[in-house]
Scaffold this motif. Structure first.
Motif, mmCIF file in Angstrom:
data_model
loop_
_atom_site.group_PDB
_atom_site.id
_atom_site.type_symbol
_atom_site.label_atom_id
_atom_site.label_comp_id
_atom_site.label_asym_id
_atom_site.label_seq_id
_atom_site.Cartn_x
_atom_site.Cartn_y
_atom_site.Cartn_z
ATOM 1 N N VAL A 42 0.943 -1.125 -0.058
ATOM 2 C CA VAL A 42 -0.032 -0.068 -0.118
ATOM 3 C C VAL A 42 0.982 1.193 -0.039
ATOM 4 O O VAL A 42 1.919 1.385 0.642
ATOM 5 N N GLN B 74 2.626 4.598 0.770
ATOM 6 C CA GLN B 74 2.807 5.580 2.041
ATOM 7 C C GLN B 74 3.972 6.529 1.556
ATOM 8 O O GLN B 74 4.724 6.657 0.607
ATOM 9 N N THR C 147 -3.831 0.992 -2.671
ATOM 10 C CA THR C 147 -4.867 1.397 -1.753
ATOM 11 C C THR C 147 -5.262 0.156 -0.961
ATOM 12 O O THR C 147 -4.969 -0.846 -1.439
ATOM 13 N N ARG C 148 -6.063 0.291 0.123
ATOM 14 C CA ARG C 148 -6.556 -0.816 0.986
ATOM 15 C C ARG C 148 -7.425 -1.540 0.122
ATOM 16 O O ARG C 148 -7.274 -2.996 0.209
ATOM 17 N N THR D 6 -6.023 -3.803 -2.075
ATOM 18 C CA THR D 6 -5.135 -4.856 -1.540
ATOM 19 C C THR D 6 -5.841 -6.036 -1.232
ATOM 20 O O THR D 6 -5.464 -7.197 -1.362
ATOM 21 N N VAL D 7 -7.040 -5.823 -0.672
ATOM 22 C CA VAL D 7 -7.931 -6.840 -0.236
ATOM 23 C C VAL D 7 -8.457 -7.701 -1.453
ATOM 24 O O VAL D 7 -8.302 -9.065 -1.215
ATOM 25 N N SER E 267 -0.108 -1.838 14.155
ATOM 26 C CA SER E 267 -1.235 -2.893 13.759
ATOM 27 C C SER E 267 -1.670 -3.468 15.216
ATOM 28 O O SER E 267 -2.630 -4.098 15.240
ATOM 29 N N GLN F 231 -4.892 4.076 9.245
ATOM 30 C CA GLN F 231 -5.823 3.146 8.543
ATOM 31 C C GLN F 231 -6.290 2.197 8.939
ATOM 32 O O GLN F 231 -7.413 1.517 8.802
ATOM 33 N N LEU F 232 -5.929 1.480 10.259
ATOM 34 C CA LEU F 232 -6.510 0.501 11.183
ATOM 35 C C LEU F 232 -7.374 1.008 12.235
ATOM 36 O O LEU F 232 -6.656 2.172 12.826
#
Ligand SMILES: Cc1ncc(COP(=O)(O)O)c(C=O)c1O
Length: 291
Positions: free
Chosen positions: A59, A61, A85-86, A89-90, A152, A180-181
């Protein structure tokens, strides 16, 4: 390229995660992280020693010299997928899992960003138990607070659970460095609870009072600045101080902001405050060796 002990706080998580990968006879690990991911790098390095391949979805940065160097190392060790992007990524991880399963004839092991699963967090339960032994042996005073950079959540969750198991009153403060998390106190407490249940399922007898609730954790975004990987003045100052006063090399993304938080919190009183250096413990020697 690396000393044998590369990986900072990732090594403790990987001890558990890679043992699991090996026990399940996985040939490939899939994971995700920022362009400069320390976890991805440490995973690829140690998985390779076990004959396990690593593929990482990356992702975006902010890019700086540190991120450029990390990327160069990553390219040498893992297959990289620039997903930016997130959301992408998924989707990419799901597609990769299928592709790898067909190639390897078995499913890959998918690891969460930062290795912060209930199993990975056990590495930091152990760290807290080691600290408790040092406190009992009068080698260090019982800290009022441990301050740790949180990206995380596995480190903070594992520490909090380990401290509770050891019966220490030390509180954990997570200096949040990723936007993000979800890393608030309820989320970290939930992860600690899942690690506790994992231990119980494997036969550990946990004292009933050894639980972690949201009220036991102090999670702060005060030192995050504009977001993950964006430098802050306080972080840069802490990084400089660590170098000048202790010869320590901190990374700009995690430990610089973590130490900025620890210094500010310690200045407010109520110590002793213990800053947990989660960056590569050998960086000091490496830097000295390459000087
Ligand atoms: C150097 C460093 N410190 C701290 C952290 C944060 O640990 P956690 O992801 O368990 O919150 C990470 C990784 O995310 C890291 O690479």
């Amino acid at each position: 390229m690396f000393g044998a002990g590369y990986g900072g706080n990732k090594v403790r998580k990987l001890e558990w995660l890679l043992a699991d990968a090996r026990a399940r006879q996985r040939r490939t690990i899939l994971t995700a992280g920022g362009l400069g991911t320390n976890f991805g790098l440490a995973t690829a390095l140690y998985a390779r020693e076990l004959g396990i391949a690593t593929e990482i979805a990356l992702v975006d940065q902010p890019r700086d010299e540190h991120v450029g160097e990390q990327l160069e190392r990553l390219r040498a060790l893992a297959a990289l997928h620039f997903t930016h992007t997130r959301a992408r990524t998924v989707v990419t991880l799901a597609a990769l899992a299928v592709r790898v399963a067909l190639r390897d004839r078995r499913a890959p092991l998918v690891l969460r960003p930062g290795g912060s699963s209930p199993l990975g967090a056990l590495g930091y339960v152990e760290a807290a138990l080691e600290l408790a032994e040092q406190v009992q042996a009068n080698e260090v005073p019982e800290p009022a607070r441990i301050v740790v950079a949180t990206g995380s959540g596995g480190t903070a969750a594992g520490l909090a659970l380990g401290l509770a198991l050891a019966g220490l009153r030390t509180r954990v403060t997570g200096v949040i460095v990723a936007h993000q998390l979800r890393l608030d106190a309820p989320a970290i407490a939930r992860l600690a609870g899942r690690s506790a249940r994992l231990l119980a399922r494997r036969g550990a007898q946990l004292p009933p009072e050894a639980t972690v609730g949201a009220a036991d954790l102090d999670m702060t975004r005060e030192f995050l600045g504009p977001g993950y990987g964006h430098p802050t003045a306080a972080g840069e100052q802490a990084q400089r101080l660590a170098g000048e006063r202790a010869g320590l090399v901190l990374d700009p993304v995690y430990t610089a902001k973590g130490l900025a938080g620890a210094l500010a919190i310690a200045a407010r009183g109520g110590g002793p405050v213990l800053f947990l250096n989660t960056y590569d413990a050998l960086s000091r020697r490496r830097r000295a060796g390459s000087a």
